[in-house]
Design a protein around this motif. Sequence first.
Motif, mmCIF file in Angstrom:
data_model
loop_
_atom_site.group_PDB
_atom_site.id
_atom_site.type_symbol
_atom_site.label_atom_id
_atom_site.label_comp_id
_atom_site.label_asym_id
_atom_site.label_seq_id
_atom_site.Cartn_x
_atom_site.Cartn_y
_atom_site.Cartn_z
ATOM 1 N N ALA A 92 0.868 -1.206 0.159
ATOM 2 C CA ALA A 92 -0.098 0.025 0.159
ATOM 3 C C ALA A 92 0.931 1.328 0.040
ATOM 4 C CB ALA A 92 -1.063 0.119 1.353
ATOM 5 N N PRO A 93 0.623 2.222 -0.631
ATOM 6 C CA PRO A 93 1.428 3.502 -0.791
ATOM 7 C C PRO A 93 1.013 4.247 0.503
ATOM 8 C CG PRO A 93 -0.745 3.852 -2.021
ATOM 9 C CD PRO A 93 -0.721 2.398 -1.656
ATOM 10 N N ARG A 94 2.301 4.579 1.176
ATOM 11 C CA ARG A 94 2.183 5.212 2.483
ATOM 12 C C ARG A 94 3.446 5.904 2.629
ATOM 13 N NH1 ARG A 94 -1.092 2.030 5.978
ATOM 14 N NH2 ARG A 94 -1.371 -0.030 5.451
ATOM 15 N N THR A 95 3.542 6.809 3.549
ATOM 16 C CA THR A 95 4.516 7.900 3.892
ATOM 17 C C THR A 95 4.767 7.724 5.538
ATOM 18 O OG1 THR A 95 4.101 9.316 2.029
ATOM 19 C CG2 THR A 95 5.552 9.954 4.038
ATOM 20 N N ASN A 96 5.894 7.556 5.714
ATOM 21 C CA ASN A 96 6.256 7.710 7.397
ATOM 22 C C ASN A 96 6.221 9.177 7.891
ATOM 23 O OD1 ASN A 96 9.590 7.299 9.288
ATOM 24 N ND2 ASN A 96 7.195 6.606 10.043
ATOM 25 N N ILE A 97 5.455 9.267 8.659
ATOM 26 C CA ILE A 97 5.180 10.870 9.090
ATOM 27 C C ILE A 97 6.233 11.018 10.387
ATOM 28 C CG2 ILE A 97 3.560 12.321 10.110
ATOM 29 C CD1 ILE A 97 3.043 11.358 7.596
ATOM 30 N N VAL A 98 6.214 10.277 11.424
ATOM 31 C CA VAL A 98 7.140 10.563 12.512
ATOM 32 C C VAL A 98 7.189 9.368 13.214
ATOM 33 C CG1 VAL A 98 5.257 11.458 13.911
ATOM 34 C CG2 VAL A 98 7.672 12.059 14.435
ATOM 35 N N GLY A 99 8.567 8.927 13.769
ATOM 36 C CA GLY A 99 8.435 7.740 14.734
ATOM 37 C C GLY A 99 7.925 6.572 13.795
ATOM 38 N N ARG A 100 6.838 5.863 14.704
ATOM 39 C CA ARG A 100 6.357 4.720 14.441
ATOM 40 C C ARG A 100 4.928 4.963 13.673
ATOM 41 N NH1 ARG A 100 6.808 0.708 19.344
ATOM 42 N NH2 ARG A 100 5.353 -0.558 17.758
ATOM 43 N N VAL A 101 4.866 6.163 13.076
ATOM 44 C CA VAL A 101 3.676 6.671 12.622
ATOM 45 C C VAL A 101 3.694 6.704 10.871
ATOM 46 C CG1 VAL A 101 1.798 8.361 12.363
ATOM 47 C CG2 VAL A 101 2.772 7.837 14.425
ATOM 48 N N PHE A 102 2.723 6.153 10.432
ATOM 49 C CA PHE A 102 2.802 6.185 8.752
ATOM 50 C C PHE A 102 1.213 6.696 8.400
ATOM 51 C CE2 PHE A 102 5.959 3.094 9.268
ATOM 52 C CZ PHE A 102 6.669 3.161 8.495
ATOM 53 N N THR A 103 1.150 7.158 7.441
ATOM 54 C CA THR A 103 -0.059 7.457 6.751
ATOM 55 C C THR A 103 -0.892 6.116 6.359
ATOM 56 O OG1 THR A 103 0.680 7.330 4.510
ATOM 57 C CG2 THR A 103 0.426 9.404 5.512
ATOM 58 N N ALA A 104 -2.278 6.010 6.565
ATOM 59 C CA ALA A 104 -2.960 4.947 6.073
ATOM 60 C C ALA A 104 -2.830 4.992 4.459
ATOM 61 C CB ALA A 104 -4.391 4.933 6.502
ATOM 62 N N ASN A 105 -3.539 3.640 3.946
ATOM 63 C CA ASN A 105 -3.381 3.808 2.292
ATOM 64 C C ASN A 105 -3.686 5.161 1.692
ATOM 65 O OD1 ASN A 105 -4.127 3.216 -0.394
ATOM 66 N ND2 ASN A 105 -4.106 0.992 -0.034
ATOM 67 N N GLU A 106 -2.549 5.785 1.057
ATOM 68 C CA GLU A 106 -2.599 6.949 0.470
ATOM 69 C C GLU A 106 -3.539 7.215 -1.049
ATOM 70 O OE1 GLU A 106 0.952 8.954 0.225
ATOM 71 O OE2 GLU A 106 1.451 8.526 2.298
ATOM 72 N N SER A 107 -3.915 6.015 -1.461
ATOM 73 C CA SER A 107 -5.014 6.046 -2.677
ATOM 74 C C SER A 107 -5.952 7.033 -2.185
ATOM 75 C CB SER A 107 -5.378 4.744 -2.957
ATOM 76 O OG SER A 107 -6.346 4.240 -1.910
ATOM 77 N N PRO A 108 -6.644 7.502 -3.414
ATOM 78 C CA PRO A 108 -7.726 8.470 -3.613
ATOM 79 C C PRO A 108 -8.780 7.808 -2.440
ATOM 80 C CG PRO A 108 -6.992 8.350 -5.748
ATOM 81 C CD PRO A 108 -6.345 7.142 -5.099
ATOM 82 N N PRO A 109 -9.324 8.821 -1.468
ATOM 83 C CA PRO A 109 -10.214 8.417 -0.700
ATOM 84 C C PRO A 109 -11.478 7.908 -1.134
ATOM 85 C CG PRO A 109 -9.852 10.821 -0.527
ATOM 86 C CD PRO A 109 -8.798 10.275 -1.575
ATOM 87 N N ASP A 110 -11.836 8.233 -2.454
ATOM 88 C CA ASP A 110 -13.187 7.948 -3.222
ATOM 89 C C ASP A 110 -13.198 6.298 -3.599
ATOM 90 O OD1 ASP A 110 -11.461 8.196 -5.070
ATOM 91 O OD2 ASP A 110 -12.994 9.254 -6.306
ATOM 92 N N GLN A 111 -11.784 5.653 -3.281
ATOM 93 C CA GLN A 111 -11.755 4.372 -3.499
ATOM 94 C C GLN A 111 -12.079 3.366 -2.471
ATOM 95 O OE1 GLN A 111 -8.138 3.257 -5.296
ATOM 96 N NE2 GLN A 111 -8.021 4.784 -7.024
ATOM 97 N N HIS A 112 -12.652 2.514 -2.742
ATOM 98 C CA HIS A 112 -13.263 1.245 -1.474
ATOM 99 C C HIS A 112 -12.118 0.349 -1.343
ATOM 100 C CE1 HIS A 112 -15.850 -1.244 0.511
ATOM 101 N NE2 HIS A 112 -15.190 -2.194 -0.180
ATOM 102 N N LEU A 113 -11.677 0.020 -0.198
ATOM 103 C CA LEU A 113 -10.831 -0.982 0.100
ATOM 104 C C LEU A 113 -11.730 -2.103 0.879
ATOM 105 C CD1 LEU A 113 -8.845 1.344 -0.287
ATOM 106 C CD2 LEU A 113 -7.413 0.298 1.535
#
Length: 323
Positions: A93-114
């Motif tokens: 899943a496309p993600r970015t490390n924000i700080v420490g142990r924190v990543f973004t959740a899946n960065e695909s467009p929010p109008d897509q269903h997972l």
Amino acid sequence: MADHFTETQIPQQKYYNSIPFPSVLSPNPRTAVPCSVSHLIEAIKTHKPFLDSLLHKTGTVIFRGFDVKTAEDFNTVIEAFAYEELSYVGGTAPRTNIVGRVFTANESPPDQHLDFHHEMAQELVPPSKLFFFCEVAPTSGGETPIVLSHIVYERIQQRYPEFVEKLEEHGLIYSVLLREDDDRSYIGGRSWKSVFSTIDKSVAEERATKMRIRLEWMEDGGVKRITGPLPVIRYEKSRQRKIWFTNMYGWEVAGNGTFKSITFGDGKPLPADICNECLEIFEEECVAIPWQEGDVMLIDNWAVLHARRPTNSPRRVLASFCK
């Protein structure tokens, strides 16, 4: 425990054998204890055995009403639990490390269903626990539905015993096409360079081999990543029950064209009609709680599958993974 937390009932909860799913903990309004991050940290450290027991019993615990506002706050909460960190090497899943142990959740467009899945079920060592944190709540939609894995297994086994028997016998093979560069336009858009944390194909091969992943390089610079066969129906010793543990959704994965991404372990295709009915069972049994800003959700990845509902409003949910 009562001086820090109170168990809250919300309309979306379900009950299995009189046990709420999920459990929701909020600051106790009958005490003078503030709901600041520092007091939440103190409560976690003080009541860690209780929280571990509650997670084992219910599968998911939501902390709601505490003053968790930023990724830094969220990271502090994660560290208070003292669970060992799991890197995201291998995840697609496309993600970015924000700080420490924190990543973004899946960065695909929010109008897509997972669809429903256990996090990194296609990996040799999936995370045991997941944290999610809502930094920006959508005005509508965008929930993270959750469903109990053993309930899903029991219902599918009852309806399709031969299908489940074949899954138990053969497992699944997961195949995903990874591009040379990240593409955040779809749910599995992480490139092989990001997946294996290298730009060197030989290093990627070495790391894939250690993870028991086979790579087939493509002419366009991408690679077909093949994992398995891996077991789908697993026995969870700590709870003494069988569970449904797979990312069986989307046998035609977005971004991979018509490539059949998941097959039985013997290479035969999955029955699309049964797979679609399995997804209906997930929906029938799931709980979808609208996010509130500041919510922290702790999920036992062996007990619970999660998904993402689409939204057209701004949404920012962060994530972390534990061994």
